[in-house]
Design a protein around this motif. Structure first.
Motif, PDB file in Angstrom:
ATOM      1  N   LEU A   1       0.823  -1.210   0.000  1.00  0.00           N
ATOM      2  CA  LEU A   1       0.000   0.000   0.000  1.00  0.00           C
ATOM      3  C   LEU A   1       0.856   1.258   0.000  1.00  0.00           C
ATOM      4  O   LEU A   1       0.524   2.238  -0.676  1.00  0.00           O
ATOM      5  N   VAL A   2       1.951   1.237   0.744  1.00  0.00           N
ATOM      6  CA  VAL A   2       2.872   2.387   0.737  1.00  0.00           C
ATOM      7  C   VAL A   2       3.435   2.591  -0.664  1.00  0.00           C
ATOM      8  O   VAL A   2       3.507   3.724  -1.155  1.00  0.00           O
ATOM      9  N   LEU A   3       3.811   1.500  -1.306  1.00  0.00           N
ATOM     10  CA  LEU A   3       4.351   1.593  -2.661  1.00  0.00           C
ATOM     11  C   LEU A   3       3.317   2.173  -3.627  1.00  0.00           C
ATOM     12  O   LEU A   3       3.614   3.090  -4.399  1.00  0.00           O
ATOM     13  N   LEU A   4       2.104   1.654  -3.576  1.00  0.00           N
ATOM     14  CA  LEU A   4       1.070   2.088  -4.527  1.00  0.00           C
ATOM     15  C   LEU A   4       0.520   3.482  -4.264  1.00  0.00           C
ATOM     16  O   LEU A   4       0.310   4.255  -5.199  1.00  0.00           O
ATOM     17  N   PHE A   5       0.263   3.791  -2.997  1.00  0.00           N
ATOM     18  CA  PHE A   5      -0.482   5.011  -2.689  1.00  0.00           C
ATOM     19  C   PHE A   5       0.358   6.162  -2.139  1.00  0.00           C
ATOM     20  O   PHE A   5      -0.148   7.275  -1.997  1.00  0.00           O
ATOM     21  N   ILE A   6       1.619   5.911  -1.839  1.00  0.00           N
ATOM     22  CA  ILE A   6       2.490   7.000  -1.385  1.00  0.00           C
ATOM     23  C   ILE A   6       3.670   7.172  -2.337  1.00  0.00           C
ATOM     24  O   ILE A   6       3.878   8.256  -2.878  1.00  0.00           O
ATOM     25  N   ALA A   7       4.434   6.089  -2.535  1.00  0.00           N
ATOM     26  CA  ALA A   7       5.663   6.211  -3.341  1.00  0.00           C
ATOM     27  C   ALA A   7       5.373   6.519  -4.808  1.00  0.00           C
ATOM     28  O   ALA A   7       6.042   7.374  -5.399  1.00  0.00           O
ATOM     29  N   MET A   8       4.411   5.831  -5.391  1.00  0.00           N
ATOM     30  CA  MET A   8       4.134   6.073  -6.819  1.00  0.00           C
ATOM     31  C   MET A   8       3.581   7.475  -7.076  1.00  0.00           C
ATOM     32  O   MET A   8       4.025   8.130  -8.026  1.00  0.00           O
TER      33      MET A   8
ATOM     34  N   ALA B   1      11.591  10.257  -7.662  1.00  0.00           N
ATOM     35  CA  ALA B   1      11.739   8.862  -8.097  1.00  0.00           C
ATOM     36  C   ALA B   1      12.354   7.969  -7.029  1.00  0.00           C
ATOM     37  O   ALA B   1      12.113   6.758  -7.009  1.00  0.00           O
ATOM     38  N   ILE B   2      13.121   8.529  -6.135  1.00  0.00           N
ATOM     39  CA  ILE B   2      13.780   7.723  -5.101  1.00  0.00           C
ATOM     40  C   ILE B   2      12.764   7.049  -4.180  1.00  0.00           C
ATOM     41  O   ILE B   2      13.043   5.981  -3.616  1.00  0.00           O
ATOM     42  N   ALA B   3      11.583   7.623  -4.055  1.00  0.00           N
ATOM     43  CA  ALA B   3      10.546   7.035  -3.194  1.00  0.00           C
ATOM     44  C   ALA B   3      10.160   5.643  -3.681  1.00  0.00           C
ATOM     45  O   ALA B   3      10.012   4.713  -2.879  1.00  0.00           O
ATOM     46  N   VAL B   4      10.016   5.482  -4.998  1.00  0.00           N
ATOM     47  CA  VAL B   4       9.659   4.176  -5.555  1.00  0.00           C
ATOM     48  C   VAL B   4      10.827   3.209  -5.438  1.00  0.00           C
ATOM     49  O   VAL B   4      10.629   2.021  -5.182  1.00  0.00           O
ATOM     50  N   LYS B   5      12.032   3.702  -5.597  1.00  0.00           N
ATOM     51  CA  LYS B   5      13.197   2.820  -5.474  1.00  0.00           C
ATOM     52  C   LYS B   5      13.294   2.242  -4.062  1.00  0.00           C
ATOM     53  O   LYS B   5      13.518   1.040  -3.888  1.00  0.00           O
ATOM     54  N   ILE B   6      13.098   3.076  -3.063  1.00  0.00           N
ATOM     55  CA  ILE B   6      13.208   2.614  -1.676  1.00  0.00           C
ATOM     56  C   ILE B   6      12.029   1.727  -1.306  1.00  0.00           C
ATOM     57  O   ILE B   6      12.196   0.611  -0.810  1.00  0.00           O
ATOM     58  N   ALA B   7      10.819   2.216  -1.548  1.00  0.00           N
ATOM     59  CA  ALA B   7       9.627   1.438  -1.194  1.00  0.00           C
ATOM     60  C   ALA B   7       9.540   0.162  -2.024  1.00  0.00           C
ATOM     61  O   ALA B   7       9.130  -0.888  -1.517  1.00  0.00           O
ATOM     62  N   GLY B   8       9.944   0.230  -3.282  1.00  0.00           N
ATOM     63  CA  GLY B   8       9.911  -0.947  -4.145  1.00  0.00           C
ATOM     64  C   GLY B   8      10.884  -2.022  -3.694  1.00  0.00           C
ATOM     65  O   GLY B   8      10.556  -3.210  -3.693  1.00  0.00           O
ATOM     66  N   MET B   9      12.072  -1.615  -3.294  1.00  0.00           N
ATOM     67  CA  MET B   9      13.061  -2.575  -2.804  1.00  0.00           C
ATOM     68  C   MET B   9      12.579  -3.224  -1.506  1.00  0.00           C
ATOM     69  O   MET B   9      12.655  -4.444  -1.352  1.00  0.00           O
ATOM     70  N   LEU B  10      12.075  -2.419  -0.604  1.00  0.00           N
ATOM     71  CA  LEU B  10      11.564  -2.952   0.658  1.00  0.00           C
ATOM     72  C   LEU B  10      10.412  -3.920   0.412  1.00  0.00           C
ATOM     73  O   LEU B  10      10.377  -5.026   0.967  1.00  0.00           O
ATOM     74  N   HIS B  11       9.493  -3.538  -0.444  1.00  0.00           N
ATOM     75  CA  HIS B  11       8.354  -4.404  -0.755  1.00  0.00           C
ATOM     76  C   HIS B  11       8.826  -5.692  -1.429  1.00  0.00           C
ATOM     77  O   HIS B  11       8.316  -6.772  -1.128  1.00  0.00           O
ATOM     78  N   GLY B  12       9.781  -5.592  -2.326  1.00  0.00           N
ATOM     79  CA  GLY B  12      10.296  -6.781  -3.003  1.00  0.00           C
ATOM     80  C   GLY B  12      10.922  -7.774  -2.036  1.00  0.00           C
ATOM     81  O   GLY B  12      10.668  -8.980  -2.118  1.00  0.00           O
ATOM     82  N   VAL B  13      11.707  -7.274  -1.105  1.00  0.00           N
ATOM     83  CA  VAL B  13      12.322  -8.141  -0.100  1.00  0.00           C
ATOM     84  C   VAL B  13      11.244  -8.796   0.764  1.00  0.00           C
ATOM     85  O   VAL B  13      11.306  -9.996   1.055  1.00  0.00           O
ATOM     86  N   LEU B  14      10.253  -8.019   1.166  1.00  0.00           N
ATOM     87  CA  LEU B  14       9.170  -8.572   1.985  1.00  0.00           C
ATOM     88  C   LEU B  14       8.335  -9.591   1.209  1.00  0.00           C
ATOM     89  O   LEU B  14       7.907 -10.601   1.767  1.00  0.00           O
ATOM     90  N   PHE B  15       8.120  -9.353  -0.080  1.00  0.00           N
ATOM     91  CA  PHE B  15       7.355 -10.287  -0.896  1.00  0.00           C
ATOM     92  C   PHE B  15       8.081 -11.620  -1.026  1.00  0.00           C
ATOM     93  O   PHE B  15       7.484 -12.686  -0.879  1.00  0.00           O
ATOM     94  N   VAL B  16       9.385 -11.562  -1.300  1.00  0.00           N
ATOM     95  CA  VAL B  16      10.173 -12.794  -1.402  1.00  0.00           C
ATOM     96  C   VAL B  16      10.174 -13.527  -0.061  1.00  0.00           C
ATOM     97  O   VAL B  16      10.032 -14.756  -0.012  1.00  0.00           O
ATOM     98  N   THR B  17      10.304 -12.792   1.027  1.00  0.00           N
ATOM     99  CA  THR B  17      10.264 -13.390   2.360  1.00  0.00           C
ATOM    100  C   THR B  17       8.919 -14.058   2.604  1.00  0.00           C
ATOM    101  O   THR B  17       8.858 -15.165   3.158  1.00  0.00           O
ATOM    102  N   LEU B  18       7.843 -13.410   2.179  1.00  0.00           N
ATOM    103  CA  LEU B  18       6.503 -13.984   2.330  1.00  0.00           C
ATOM    104  C   LEU B  18       6.399 -15.321   1.602  1.00  0.00           C
ATOM    105  O   LEU B  18       5.912 -16.305   2.166  1.00  0.00           O
ATOM    106  N   ILE B  19       6.889 -15.380   0.386  1.00  0.00           N
ATOM    107  CA  ILE B  19       6.817 -16.605  -0.404  1.00  0.00           C
ATOM    108  C   ILE B  19       7.684 -17.700   0.222  1.00  0.00           C
ATOM    109  O   ILE B  19       7.274 -18.861   0.292  1.00  0.00           O
ATOM    110  N   VAL B  20       8.862 -17.326   0.704  1.00  0.00           N
ATOM    111  CA  VAL B  20       9.753 -18.310   1.333  1.00  0.00           C
ATOM    112  C   VAL B  20       9.145 -18.858   2.623  1.00  0.00           C
ATOM    113  O   VAL B  20       9.230 -20.055   2.898  1.00  0.00           O
ATOM    114  N   LEU B  21       8.497 -18.000   3.408  1.00  0.00           N
ATOM    115  CA  LEU B  21       7.897 -18.438   4.676  1.00  0.00           C
ATOM    116  C   LEU B  21       6.581 -19.196   4.487  1.00  0.00           C
ATOM    117  O   LEU B  21       6.095 -19.821   5.428  1.00  0.00           O
TER     118      LEU B  21
END
Length: 96
Positions: free
Chosen positions: A21-28, A37-57
């Motif tokens: 939600l932060v990525l979609l409604f704040i960073a974008m 543009a740095i907002a999407v880079k930071i939020a996107g990286m954080l979201h990507g790491v969390l998404f991969v962690t979610l799938i692994v867990l």
């Protein structure tokens, strides 16, 4: 008995949902409306790491809770939809 893997999956599920939600409604909007543009880079990286962690867990949680395959598919698809992880949080709570 506390199901540690299911509890950890539930926590990451919620955090990943907020990061989406932060990525979609704040960073974008910051990127496309204000040109920050740095907002999407930071939020996107954080979201990507969390998404991969979610799938692994998901695998250890599924094995511990003995989820059906369709349950895993539901959790995966819900993670792709904004606000979807908050719907699945209630379902995960029933397995804790």
């Amino acid at each position: 008995m506390t199901k540690k893997h299911v509890r950890n999956f539930g926590i990451i599920n919620t955090i990943e949902g907020y990061s989406y939600l932060v990525l979609l409604f704040i960073a974008m909007p910051l990127k496309y409306v204000l040109g920050i543009a740095i907002a999407v880079k930071i939020a996107g990286m954080l979201h990507g790491v969390l998404f991969v962690t979610l799938i692994v867990l998901m695998l250890p949680a599924a094995l511990q809770a003995k989820w059906a395959f369709k349950c895993n598919i539901l959790f995966f698809v819900a993670s792709l939809i904004p606000f979807g992880t908050f719907y699945t949080r209630k379902k995960i709570k029933t397995y804790e």
